[in-house]
Enzyme design. Structure first.
Site, PDB file in Angstrom:
ATOM      1  N   LYS A  12     -32.966  16.190  28.581  1.00  0.00           N
ATOM      2  CA  LYS A  12     -33.964  17.102  29.153  1.00  0.00           C
ATOM      3  C   LYS A  12     -34.754  16.478  30.323  1.00  0.00           C
ATOM      4  CE  LYS A  12     -34.622  19.700  24.857  1.00  0.00           C
ATOM      5  NZ  LYS A  12     -35.636  20.253  23.912  1.00  0.00           N
ATOM      6  N   TYR A  58     -32.044  29.850  25.858  1.00  0.00           N
ATOM      7  CA  TYR A  58     -32.995  29.816  24.735  1.00  0.00           C
ATOM      8  C   TYR A  58     -33.356  31.227  24.249  1.00  0.00           C
ATOM      9  CZ  TYR A  58     -33.836  24.752  24.991  1.00  0.00           C
ATOM     10  OH  TYR A  58     -33.705  23.385  24.941  1.00  0.00           O
ATOM     11  N   ASN A  81     -39.094  16.449  24.204  1.00  0.00           N
ATOM     12  CA  ASN A  81     -38.462  15.676  23.129  1.00  0.00           C
ATOM     13  C   ASN A  81     -37.074  15.143  23.516  1.00  0.00           C
ATOM     14  OD1 ASN A  81     -37.058  18.056  23.048  1.00  0.00           O
ATOM     15  ND2 ASN A  81     -37.344  18.453  20.867  1.00  0.00           N
ATOM     16  N   HIS A 111     -31.545  18.009  23.498  1.00  0.00           N
ATOM     17  CA  HIS A 111     -31.204  19.186  22.688  1.00  0.00           C
ATOM     18  C   HIS A 111     -29.808  18.960  22.127  1.00  0.00           C
ATOM     19  CE1 HIS A 111     -30.275  23.326  21.529  1.00  0.00           C
ATOM     20  NE2 HIS A 111     -29.096  23.095  22.086  1.00  0.00           N
ATOM     21  N   GLU A 152     -22.895  27.535  23.268  1.00  0.00           N
ATOM     22  CA  GLU A 152     -23.648  26.720  24.228  1.00  0.00           C
ATOM     23  C   GLU A 152     -22.710  25.975  25.176  1.00  0.00           C
ATOM     24  OE1 GLU A 152     -27.555  26.130  21.338  1.00  0.00           O
ATOM     25  OE2 GLU A 152     -26.322  24.383  21.800  1.00  0.00           O
TER      26      GLU A 152
HETATM   27  P1  CMP Z   1     -34.450  22.208  21.251  1.00  0.00           P
HETATM   28  O1  CMP Z   1     -33.583  21.499  20.290  1.00  0.00           O
HETATM   29  O2  CMP Z   1     -34.089  22.165  22.691  1.00  0.00           O
HETATM   30  O3  CMP Z   1     -34.557  23.754  20.806  1.00  0.00           O
HETATM   31  C1  CMP Z   1     -35.659  24.551  21.111  1.00  0.00           C
HETATM   32  C2  CMP Z   1     -36.796  23.766  21.686  1.00  0.00           C
HETATM   33  O4  CMP Z   1     -38.048  24.393  21.615  1.00  0.00           O
HETATM   34  C3  CMP Z   1     -36.971  22.497  20.880  1.00  0.00           C
HETATM   35  O5  CMP Z   1     -35.928  21.622  21.114  1.00  0.00           O
HETATM   36  C4  CMP Z   1     -38.335  22.043  21.335  1.00  0.00           C
HETATM   37  O6  CMP Z   1     -38.285  21.283  22.507  1.00  0.00           O
HETATM   38  C5  CMP Z   1     -39.015  23.361  21.608  1.00  0.00           C
HETATM   39  N1  CMP Z   1     -39.973  23.665  20.557  1.00  0.00           N
HETATM   40  C6  CMP Z   1     -39.739  23.895  19.268  1.00  0.00           C
HETATM   41  N2  CMP Z   1     -40.882  24.140  18.613  1.00  0.00           N
HETATM   42  C7  CMP Z   1     -41.860  24.053  19.535  1.00  0.00           C
HETATM   43  C8  CMP Z   1     -43.260  24.205  19.477  1.00  0.00           C
HETATM   44  N3  CMP Z   1     -43.887  24.488  18.332  1.00  0.00           N
HETATM   45  N4  CMP Z   1     -43.958  24.050  20.618  1.00  0.00           N
HETATM   46  C9  CMP Z   1     -43.323  23.775  21.783  1.00  0.00           C
HETATM   47  N5  CMP Z   1     -41.969  23.622  21.890  1.00  0.00           N
HETATM   48  C10 CMP Z   1     -41.264  23.758  20.776  1.00  0.00           C
END
Ligand code: CMP
Length: 140
Positions: free
Chosen positions: A11, A51, A114, A117, A128
């Site tokens: 990311k 998403y 984070n 993904h 995906e």
């Molecule tokens: P990802 O695995 O990319 O899938 C969806 C993404 O939404 C997740 O990782 C996080 O980065 C984001 N996400 C999930 N929960 C939250 C939250 N409570 N607040 C902000 N971002 C979130």
């Protein structure tokens, strides 16, 4: 064990901090092979489509803004139980809750920023992968 393919994104928070190589090394050390990879800057429409499953969630707008804030690396990873293996090495979505030694624990900044993904199931992996790659771009 079954050889599987999964979809992965490094990311914008990770590309901004020049962590692509370090994350790639952790994925490869976990037994995953990169069988397709490209660096791109997602459009808003691409992020919203990718998403779409989260579109009713309160964080959807911010998530799409963040995912379009800089370049990402999209990848197809292959290996034994690749979907579960990748989720194991990524760690929990929230870096604060992720296990030691995982990518998100080591490099994640927040639940949004984070680092990575990874697909959560075979059906989503197939969707995906097809969202970003043509079959001709994937070679084991
Ligand atoms: P990802 O695995 O990319 O899938 C969806 C993404 O939404 C997740 O990782 C996080 O980065 C984001 N996400 C999930 N929960 C939250 C939250 N409570 N607040 C902000 N971002 C979130």
């Amino acid at each position: 064990m079954a050889i599987e393919r999964t979809f992965s994104i490094i990311k914008p928070d990770a590309t901004a901090r020049n962590l692509t190589g370090k994350i790639l090394s952790m994925l490869e050390s976990a037994g995953l092979r990169v069988v397709a990879q490209k660096r791109l800057h997602m459009t808003r429409a691409q992020a919203e489509g990718f998403y779409a499953v989260h579109k009713e969630r309160p964080f959807f707008g911010e998530l799409c803004a963040y995912m379009t804030s800089g370049p990402v690396i999209v990848q197809v990873l292959q290996g034994d139980n690749a979907i579960a293996r990748n989720r194991e090495i990524m760690g929990a979505t929230d870096p604060a809750k992720a296990a030691d030694g995982t990518i998100r624990k080591t490099y994640g900044e927040s639940i949004e920023r984070n680092c990575v993904h990874g697909s959560d199931a075979p059906e989503t992996a197939a969707q995906e992968i097809a969202y970003f790659f043509a079959q001709t771009e994937i070679t084991g």
